[in-house]
Design a protein around this motif. Structure first.
Motif, mmCIF file in Angstrom:
data_model
loop_
_atom_site.group_PDB
_atom_site.id
_atom_site.type_symbol
_atom_site.label_atom_id
_atom_site.label_comp_id
_atom_site.label_asym_id
_atom_site.label_seq_id
_atom_site.Cartn_x
_atom_site.Cartn_y
_atom_site.Cartn_z
ATOM 1 N N LEU A 26 0.922 -1.143 -0.121
ATOM 2 C CA LEU A 26 -0.021 -0.083 0.078
ATOM 3 C C LEU A 26 0.951 1.321 -0.007
ATOM 4 N N ASP A 27 0.349 2.139 -0.635
ATOM 5 C CA ASP A 27 1.080 3.514 -0.452
ATOM 6 C C ASP A 27 1.053 4.196 0.993
ATOM 7 N N LYS A 28 2.382 4.523 1.293
ATOM 8 C CA LYS A 28 2.701 4.999 2.646
ATOM 9 C C LYS A 28 1.663 5.893 3.287
ATOM 10 N N ALA A 29 1.105 6.646 2.527
ATOM 11 C CA ALA A 29 0.087 7.629 3.133
ATOM 12 C C ALA A 29 -1.138 6.922 3.328
ATOM 13 N N SER A 30 -1.431 5.667 2.954
ATOM 14 C CA SER A 30 -2.592 5.263 3.155
ATOM 15 C C SER A 30 -3.172 5.152 4.575
ATOM 16 N N GLN A 31 -4.431 5.366 4.667
ATOM 17 C CA GLN A 31 -5.147 5.240 6.045
ATOM 18 C C GLN A 31 -5.623 4.114 6.167
ATOM 19 N N LEU A 32 -5.483 2.901 5.276
ATOM 20 C CA LEU A 32 -6.227 1.685 5.186
ATOM 21 C C LEU A 32 -5.296 0.794 6.547
ATOM 22 N N ARG A 33 -6.508 0.150 6.917
ATOM 23 C CA ARG A 33 -5.838 -0.789 8.100
ATOM 24 C C ARG A 33 -6.671 -2.129 7.888
ATOM 25 N N PRO A 34 -5.794 -3.189 8.336
ATOM 26 C CA PRO A 34 -6.593 -4.539 8.237
ATOM 27 C C PRO A 34 -7.424 -5.046 9.402
ATOM 28 N N ALA A 35 -8.196 -5.771 9.122
ATOM 29 C CA ALA A 35 -9.537 -6.178 9.728
ATOM 30 C C ALA A 35 -9.823 -7.366 9.492
ATOM 31 N N ARG A 36 -10.505 -8.257 10.415
ATOM 32 C CA ARG A 36 -10.948 -9.483 10.151
ATOM 33 C C ARG A 36 -12.293 -9.748 10.530
ATOM 34 N N VAL A 37 -13.154 -10.099 9.380
ATOM 35 C CA VAL A 37 -14.825 -10.367 9.756
ATOM 36 C C VAL A 37 -14.928 -11.101 10.695
ATOM 37 N N LEU A 38 -15.799 -10.967 11.624
ATOM 38 C CA LEU A 38 -16.140 -11.960 12.818
ATOM 39 C C LEU A 38 -17.383 -12.382 12.406
ATOM 40 N N SER A 39 -18.524 -11.268 11.938
ATOM 41 C CA SER A 39 -19.964 -11.929 11.704
ATOM 42 C C SER A 39 -20.363 -10.777 10.725
ATOM 43 N N ARG A 40 -21.553 -11.212 10.143
ATOM 44 C CA ARG A 40 -22.075 -10.263 8.976
ATOM 45 C C ARG A 40 -23.619 -10.531 9.164
ATOM 46 N N ASN A 41 -24.352 -9.333 9.158
ATOM 47 C CA ASN A 41 -25.898 -9.396 9.250
ATOM 48 C C ASN A 41 -26.198 -8.387 8.068
ATOM 49 N N ARG A 42 -26.506 -9.011 7.004
ATOM 50 C CA ARG A 42 -26.817 -8.295 5.655
ATOM 51 C C ARG A 42 -25.555 -7.256 5.331
ATOM 52 N N ASN A 43 -25.906 -6.133 5.574
ATOM 53 C CA ASN A 43 -24.711 -5.429 4.982
ATOM 54 C C ASN A 43 -23.985 -4.572 6.094
ATOM 55 N N ILE A 44 -24.191 -5.036 7.309
ATOM 56 C CA ILE A 44 -23.418 -4.642 8.399
ATOM 57 C C ILE A 44 -22.399 -5.544 8.947
ATOM 58 N N TYR A 45 -21.164 -5.441 9.055
ATOM 59 C CA TYR A 45 -20.010 -6.227 9.323
ATOM 60 C C TYR A 45 -19.527 -5.974 10.856
ATOM 61 N N HIS A 46 -19.438 -7.176 11.616
ATOM 62 C CA HIS A 46 -18.678 -6.996 12.778
ATOM 63 C C HIS A 46 -17.165 -7.261 12.539
ATOM 64 N N LEU A 47 -16.209 -6.378 12.772
ATOM 65 C CA LEU A 47 -14.638 -6.631 12.555
ATOM 66 C C LEU A 47 -13.965 -6.465 13.831
ATOM 67 N N ILE A 48 -12.799 -7.229 13.480
ATOM 68 C CA ILE A 48 -11.723 -6.902 14.629
ATOM 69 C C ILE A 48 -10.475 -6.420 14.107
ATOM 70 N N THR A 49 -9.932 -5.395 14.577
ATOM 71 C CA THR A 49 -8.658 -4.474 14.287
ATOM 72 C C THR A 49 -7.907 -4.566 15.366
ATOM 73 N N GLU A 50 -6.553 -3.690 14.905
ATOM 74 C CA GLU A 50 -5.962 -3.785 16.130
ATOM 75 C C GLU A 50 -6.071 -2.868 17.218
ATOM 76 N N LYS A 51 -7.193 -2.132 16.990
ATOM 77 C CA LYS A 51 -7.794 -1.284 18.195
ATOM 78 C C LYS A 51 -8.850 -1.893 18.822
ATOM 79 N N GLY A 52 -9.279 -3.175 18.509
ATOM 80 C CA GLY A 52 -10.442 -3.861 18.929
ATOM 81 C C GLY A 52 -11.539 -3.800 17.956
ATOM 82 N N PRO A 53 -12.859 -4.166 18.540
ATOM 83 C CA PRO A 53 -13.787 -4.350 17.508
ATOM 84 C C PRO A 53 -14.717 -3.213 17.077
ATOM 85 N N VAL A 54 -15.000 -3.351 15.728
ATOM 86 C CA VAL A 54 -15.589 -2.128 15.201
ATOM 87 C C VAL A 54 -16.813 -2.663 14.062
ATOM 88 N N THR A 55 -17.815 -1.846 14.000
ATOM 89 C CA THR A 55 -18.841 -2.197 13.121
ATOM 90 C C THR A 55 -18.232 -1.423 11.734
#
Length: 360
Positions: A26-55
């Protein structure tokens, strides 16, 4: 960019050097971060990032540029941009190990049910649910997706002929680990824990009522998944688990519990069927013709094995059925690819009817 080597929370969920290498592109200026999908409810994703769980949710650009088979599912690693506590999914890491089936209905599309899976626990009940053809179908899908199948025969406490059923499964899957277990008595559960190691992801698949959620609770040693009874009359259970969910285990590994599957239409290439039927593939190597279809060709080693009884008619029929399904899927995909590669025809501009504008 964050020091990814020190991402302990994501390391527990399986973040590894391959993911790290993908991030470094990725470009060094990129604001993108990795996350893993824990569950999905239609168009809403529950993710885990290095900062903790997020929607999270998919960006409009991602939805526009990708087919449904590339929409993130449970187990996927994604690239997200955090915007006011909401993670916007902008990209998908390459998948390694998945479980796919043909989408239900007449549409010929791939439906990915879980991604980045190392091992697939194919769970079968040792009651009226026991079905060798269904086990073989699940195996074929697992092998095509690049995951190692582990065959779990649950409800051993209800089975009077356990060794006979274990031997029957060995006959169709001689290379796969096979375990007879009981969540009621605890029999065989200790052996399953050896698979749940740090950095590995295990997914449970099977019909409704085979005890996947009960197995999850037993391995976690706590009740985190709802369970329900199974009808004694037909051996079928209700869909207690309604959505797939990824759970972090105390061992550091990850476990994906999935809803019961009523219909498993394969999504694989024709060659993958041969991979799932090792015994028939071995026999086929001795056929007179390299392109033998094992139907009416002379010198067919498979038909000879059927005649002398070293190959069961049921096993052969199941093989041919899966072959036909795979050939059908491939033909439909080729047709779809041809249609999508055709240049779009430019619409002719509509001719204005000037006479209609005149007050005649």
């Amino acid at each position: 960019m964050t020091n990814l080597e020190n991402m302990n929370p994501l390391n527990s969920y399986g973040f590894n050097q391959e993911h790290l290498a993908h991030m470094t592109q990725l470009d060094k200026a990129s604001q993108l971060r990795p996350a893993r999908v824990l569950s999905r409810n239609r168009n809403i994703y529950h993710l885990i990032t290095e900062k903790g769980p997020v929607t999270g949710t998919l960006s409009g650009k991602y939805q526009y540029e990708n087919e449904l088979s590339f929409y993130p599912v449970v187990g996927d690693w994604v690239l997200v941009e955090i915007k006011e506590q909401l993670a916007v999914i902008q990209g998908l890491f390459p998948r390694k190990g998945k479980f796919s089936r043909k989408e239900a209905g007449q549409i010929t599309n791939e439906q990915v049910l879980a991604a980045n899976v190392d091992l697939i626990f194919i769970v079968t009940g040792l009651d009226s649910n026991f079905n060798l053809s269904r086990i073989q179908r699940y195996r074929t899908v697992a092998l095509e997706g690049g995951a190692q199948p582990v065959l779990i025969l649950n409800k051993a406490d209800l089975c009077d002929d356990l060794e006979e059923k274990l031997e029957a499964v060995r006959s169709i899957a001689p290379e796969d680990p096979i375990h007879g277990v009981s969540t009621w008595t605890g029999e065989g559960l200790e052996a399953l824990k050896d698979y749940l190691t740090e950095g590995k992801t295990v997914a449970f698949f099977g019909s409704s009522g085979v005890g996947k959620s009960s197995l999850t609770n037993a391995l976690l040693q706590e009740s985190v998944m709802a369970t329900s009874s199974v009808s004694a009359s037909h051996g079928k259970g209700r869909h207690t688990t309604t959505t797939a969910e990824l759970i972090l285990l105390p061992s550091g590994g990850c476990l994906i519990d999935t809803p019961g599957i009523r219909e498993i239409q394969i999504w694989c290439h024709e060659d993958a069927v041969d991979t799932g039927f090792e015994d028939i593939a071995t026999l086929a190597a001795s056929c007179q013709f390299d392109n033998c279809k094992h139907q009416s060709e002379p010198g067919c080693a498979v038909k000879i094995a059927l005649k002398i009884g070293t190959l069961s008619e049921r096993h052969y029929t199941n093989y041919q059925n899966l072959k036909r399904e795979a050939i059908f899927i491939e033909a439909k995909q080729r047709q779809k690819d041809r249609l999508s590669s055709r240049p779009e025809k430019k619409k002719k501009p509509r001719q204005k009817n000037y006479a209609a504008d005149l007050d005649l």
